[in-house]
Enzyme design. Structure first.
Site, PDB file in Angstrom:
ATOM      1  N   GLY A  33       1.720  -6.569  -5.774  1.00 45.13           N
ATOM      2  CA  GLY A  33       2.904  -6.026  -6.411  1.00 45.13           C
ATOM      3  C   GLY A  33       4.038  -7.014  -6.319  1.00 45.13           C
ATOM      4  N   GLY A  34       5.250  -6.544  -6.518  1.00 47.44           N
ATOM      5  CA  GLY A  34       6.387  -7.441  -6.532  1.00 47.44           C
ATOM      6  C   GLY A  34       6.635  -8.109  -5.197  1.00 47.44           C
ATOM      7  N   MET A  35       6.276  -7.455  -4.107  1.00 49.35           N
ATOM      8  CA  MET A  35       6.573  -8.004  -2.783  1.00 49.35           C
ATOM      9  C   MET A  35       5.337  -8.384  -1.988  1.00 49.35           C
ATOM     10  SD  MET A  35       9.610  -5.649  -1.312  1.00 49.35           S
ATOM     11  CE  MET A  35       9.527  -6.573   0.221  1.00 49.35           C
ATOM     12  N   GLY A  36       4.228  -7.717  -2.198  1.00 48.41           N
ATOM     13  CA  GLY A  36       3.115  -7.910  -1.283  1.00 48.41           C
ATOM     14  C   GLY A  36       1.769  -7.974  -1.964  1.00 48.41           C
ATOM     15  N   ASP A  79       8.394   7.666  -1.352  1.00 52.15           N
ATOM     16  CA  ASP A  79       7.727   7.105  -2.528  1.00 52.15           C
ATOM     17  C   ASP A  79       6.357   7.750  -2.696  1.00 52.15           C
ATOM     18  OD1 ASP A  79       6.660   3.825  -3.715  1.00 52.15           O
ATOM     19  OD2 ASP A  79       7.545   5.514  -4.796  1.00 52.15           O
ATOM     20  N   LYS A  96      -2.543  -6.544   4.762  1.00 54.07           N
ATOM     21  CA  LYS A  96      -1.385  -6.616   3.881  1.00 54.07           C
ATOM     22  C   LYS A  96      -0.519  -7.802   4.286  1.00 54.07           C
ATOM     23  CE  LYS A  96       0.618  -2.890   2.450  1.00 54.07           C
ATOM     24  NZ  LYS A  96       1.405  -1.644   2.323  1.00 54.07           N
ATOM     25  N   VAL A 107      -2.602  -7.257  -0.913  1.00 56.73           N
ATOM     26  CA  VAL A 107      -3.544  -6.685   0.043  1.00 56.73           C
ATOM     27  C   VAL A 107      -4.907  -7.314  -0.169  1.00 56.73           C
ATOM     28  CG1 VAL A 107      -4.655  -4.582   0.860  1.00 56.73           C
ATOM     29  CG2 VAL A 107      -2.302  -4.503   0.075  1.00 56.73           C
TER      30      VAL A 107
END
Length: 917
Positions: free
Chosen positions: A42-45, A156, A62, A47
């Site tokens: 995703g935008g930050m991480g 979330d 992660k 896996v």
């Protein structure tokens, strides 16, 4: 989304998808973890599926996105806080965190790898009924409730942040970070919604971290208070949960995010106009109340569910209440919502049942008839237990116990009967409830009832085997009977529907299923014999089952058979073979997903390897047991059992502090999970007290040993061999603490109990008299001590060979008492006898030798006699040193220094030599 899952990008039964270049990890290893393939980003991480070589398992790892252009320090902090947040929650429906650490300049988090996909992908692929949807969401809701109880707000929650294993268990994950590969971005139904999604996604990544490290949310599931930027609490997650459940049940979204945004803007404007202030974003708190809107919401903001949806009205009502725009109008807690979604179903079914019957007869007659029907549908569900725990069985048990003639037989019969009766009653209650939940209320599917019934039937077999053995009890079995009754497998395991669902299914072939059930009967008999300590008979029985159990191919059964066979090999002195069999049993249990059995096997394996001084393998088996328990979501009794053997391992390696910590933790777990009269609670305190006493802290051991005595009496009554053992160690601890007067009644209690158990003339009574004499010596009651030791010595001379080491304490006691009475000359002979037993413990020989030295010196009239006394004192000093008794070494040194120096005797004059003539 970043999720801890496997199977991304695969279809059912089609095998793994081709490996794309972008899925290949950029580095082969992070810390000790070997990267296998990328699962999500995703935008930050990002896996990865990874392999942990230390514990031989796959994990989900992660990491921060390698190409992220945001502030690295903030990203590291966000990921670390997410790991901390997840680690605070231990629950079967929350992804467990195994490890968190640094690799280079970034944080990594290792989590359980789930063999399934997201809840969203499950909804698309499975096309589930509303009941199946509700069941998965109830599981996820329980995970959210656990987070709330830990002081966290997810913020979330959405289908993409819930994983569903192949066995059907739901796991809440991603307490903030990226999206799963293949899930794609949120789709918009209008240009306005697209702009809102885009701006919200940017805002999520830039939002200041809260104390729990959680993100703002996803617009399709966000509550008004999230759009408003005000403080959040557990009701925020409730809104998102109901938004997701609404979409799963009705196939459409409950609201337009743009409309919610407009409503929030209007609310904020009205608030500003009303008091000139504006809500400010703040730290998220579970207990903080969200800011309330001051204008009424438009009536059509939350859409009405489709009229043709086949979802019960009570589900619809609960979901819509959870979607209330005003947080105060929602349920007060997540648990209250879950109760409404599960328990109200019973009321709904009963109303429909009454309504249907009302069409056939009058309301009054139907009400009575329905009540009778409900009471009769499952009335006989527990009747099978009445064939096991019968009045005849109770009478035969009591008769067999009385026939042993043991003084504690009647009491033990009553106590064992009470435990067995409680177990039988609890079995019947659970069996009836299971039936009612499926056949009356309809809150559980038929498949779940089948699994629970299979589990309960096995418990009934276990009880039958135990009862059959106890109705033929001998004296040894009477002594162990209460322990046997308490050792029956826990019934609550049959209520763990998730764990039961994960186990290997039984074969569909009726003949093979019948064969398995018959073998279970015989394994239940083996288990009862093991609990009774009848190892040779149990070993012969389980060896006869080895081939037929192997033939079934049913892994949980194979694991159980090897478990018993391996443990019995250990009990008969075959430790290497025991290790081999128990290791195979672990893998059988793992393959069959029998997790509780696996932990029990690992615990025995830890014990066996410890006994062979294989300390590193033993520690690894213990660590694997802990990891399995973590996957189970915690099991206090099993965890405590493991900690007891880990304490034994620490003792074997001389790590006393570690052993004490483990036993203290085990004791706390037993206290939490077991009734006050359970023998394990008393036994663990006894072990802890003995460890503390052995470390030289007699005063610290006293409260532990006193509590152990009280709990043992509560478990087995005041007349029992275990009670005698507790009195004996407590007497020793009190003497070493310098309180012989308090020790005396405990020592006398041991004498009295052993006389009842073994008769007046027995080695046990003689040994108990030795301890009684020690107390009397400590109190300087030398006359009483002499009589006590002479009685003990006379018994031992009559019962034991003359060279038996057991005579040493009694000879010593007689000599010490005579010396205390001032009869030093008389004390020399018994003390010389005491030091003649070379195989006796060094500290015992040192005590006798030091007393002998003093007696010899007092009676010695010649320099040779006094030199002999010095020699005995020197030998005693060496033995005290060998035993680590520094204080006693000092006493010997002080005594030697008080002695006058002997003047050397002049050499004898030689007679004159005769002259030669």
């Amino acid at each position: 989304m970043d999720s801890a899952r496997s199977g991304a990008g695969t279809g059912r039964g089609t095998g793994p998808a081709p490996r794309r270049a972008e899925d290949v990890p950029p580095v082969p290893q992070v810390g000790r973890y070997l990267l296998l393939r990328k699962l999500g980003q995703g935008g930050m991480g990002v896996v990865y599926a990874a392999y942990d070589p230390d514990l031989d398992r796959k994990v989900a790892l992660k990491l921060l996105h390698p190409n992220a252009n945001h502030d690295n320090e903030e990203a590291r902090s966000r990921l670390l806080r997410e790991a901390q947040a997840m680690a605070r929650v231990s629950h079967p429906n929350v992804i467990p965190v195994f490890d968190v650490g640094m690799w280079g300049d970034q944080v990594f988090v290792a989590m359980e790898l789930v063999d399934g996909g997201t809840l969203g992908s499950w909804l698309k692929e499975a096309k589930p009924s509303w009941r199946e949807v509700l069941e998965r969401y109830l599981q996820a809701g329980r995970g959210l409730q656990a987070a709330h109880e830990a002081g966290l707000v997810h913020r979330d929650f959405k289908p993409a942040n819930v994983l569903v294993s192949r066995a059907g268990r739901a796991y809440v994950t991603d307490f903030g970070l990226a999206r799963q590969v293949g899930d794609g971005p949120e789709t918009a139904s209008s240009p306005e919604e697209a702009r809102l999604l885009e701006s919200s996604d940017r805002r999520m990544l830039d939002t200041t971290l809260t104390e729990a490290g959680l993100l703002v949310g996803t617009p399709n599931y966000m509550s008004p208070e999230q759009f408003r930027g005000s403080q959040l609490d557990a009701r925020t997650d409730q809104f998102s949960f109901c938004a997701a459940l609404y979409g799963a049940l009705y196939g459409t979204r409950p609201f337009d995010p743009g409309s919610i945004k407009a409503y929030v803007s209007a609310s904020r404007s009205a608030e500003v106009e009303a008091d000139g202030t504006q809500s400010l974003g703040g730290t998220q708190s579970l207990n903080a109340a969200p800011a309330k809107a001051v204008i009424a919401p438009p009536p059509a903001l939350i859409r009405e569910p489709p009229r043709d949806a086949k979802v019960p009205g009570w589900v619809r009502q609960a979901v819509l209440r959870g979607l209330a725009l005003d947080a105060d109008a929602r349920f007060p807690s997540m648990q209250a919502l879950l109760d409404a979604l599960s328990q109200e179903q019973r009321l709904g079914r009963r109303r429909r049942w009454v309504g249907a019957a009302g069409a056939m007869t009058t309301a009054l007659a139907v009400a009575g008839g329905v009540a009778w029907q409900q009471s009769q549908v499952c009335a006989d569900a527990g009747a099978l237990m009445d064939t096991v725990w019968t009045r005849d069985a109770q009478a035969r048990l009591a008769s067999a116990f009385r026939a042993t003639g043991k003084p504690f037989a009647e009491d033990m019969a009553a106590r064992a009967t009470q435990v067995l009766a409680h177990y039988a009653g609890a079995w019947k209650d659970q069996r009836v409830r299971a039936c009612e939940d499926t056949r009356v209320s309809g809150v559980k599917p038929e498949e779940q009832l089948d699994r629970q019934v299979v589990c309960l039937e096995r418990r009934r077999k276990d009880l039958r085997a135990t009862v059959d053995l106890l109705t033929r009890a001998d004296a040894a079995l009477v002594e162990k009977s209460v322990d046997m009754a308490h050792a029956l497998p826990a019934l609550h395991e049959c209520e763990d529907v998730e764990s039961l669902a994960e186990q290997q299914r039984r074969p569909s072939d009726p003949a093979l299923r019948g064969e398995i059930e018959g073998l279970e009967d015989r394994l239940s008999e083996v288990r009862a014999q093991v609990d009774a300590g009848r190892y040779p008979a149990a070993l012969a029985a389980v060896k006869a089952l080895e081939a037929p159990v192997e033939k079934t191919g049913y892994l949980p059964l194979k694991a159980e058979m090897r478990f018993h066979l391996g443990w019995l090999q250990e009990q008969t002195g075959q430790s290497p073979e025991a290790s081999r069999l128990l290791s195979r049993a672990v893998f059988d249990a793992e393959a069959g997903r029998a997790d509780r059995l696996k932990v029990a096997i690992l615990n025995k394996l830890l014990y066996v390897e410890d006994g062979q001084k294989h300390f590193d393998p033993a520690a690894n088996w213990g660590a694997l047991a802990e990891a399995t328990l973590q996957r189970l979501g915690g099991e206090p009794v099993l965890e405590a059992d493991v900690k007891v053997n880990q304490a034994n391992l620490a003792i074997s390696q001389g790590h006393v502090d570690e052993a004490r910590k483990r036993l203290e933790e085990a004791s706390a777990l037993y206290d939490k999970a077991l009734p006050p009269e359970h023998p394990k609670r008393a036994r663990t305190l006894f072990l802890l007290g003995r460890l503390v006493l052995g470390s030289g802290d007699a005063k610290g051991a006293l409260p532990l040993l006193e509590s152990s005595l009280a709990r043992t009496e509560a478990a087995v009554g005041p007349v029992h061999p275990d009670v005698a053992r507790r009195h004996g160690l407590l007497s020793l601890a009190l003497r070493e603490a310098g309180e012989p007067e308090r020790a005396l009644p405990h020592a006398q209690a041991v004498v009295d109990l052993y006389k009842r158990f073994h008769g007046d003339k027995s080695p046990q009574v003689a040994e108990a008299l030795d301890e009684l004499g020690m107390c009397q010596l400590g109190m300087k009651r030398y006359d009483d001590a002499l009589k006590t030791y002479e009685q003990a010595l006379a018994l031992k001379r009559e019962l034991l060979p003359a060279d038996d080491e057991g005579l040493q304490p009694s000879y010593d006691g007689v000599g010490q008492a005579l010396l205390g009475l001032g009869r030093a000359r008389d004390s020399v002979a018994p003390l010389q006898q005491a030091v003649s037993f070379a195989s006796a413990p060094p500290d015992a020989l040192a005590e006798s030798g030091f007393a002998l030295a003093r007696a010899l010196y007092q009676t010695g009239q010649t320099p040779e006699a006094r030199a002999q006394a010095r020699g005995e004192a020197t030998r005693a000093r060496e033995r005290f040193t060998e035993s680590g008794l520094d204080a006693r070494v000092g006493e010997v040194d002080s005594w030697l220094q008080t002695l006058p120096q002997e003047s050397p005797r002049p050499p004898a004059r030689k007679p004159p030599r005769a002259r030669r003539r």
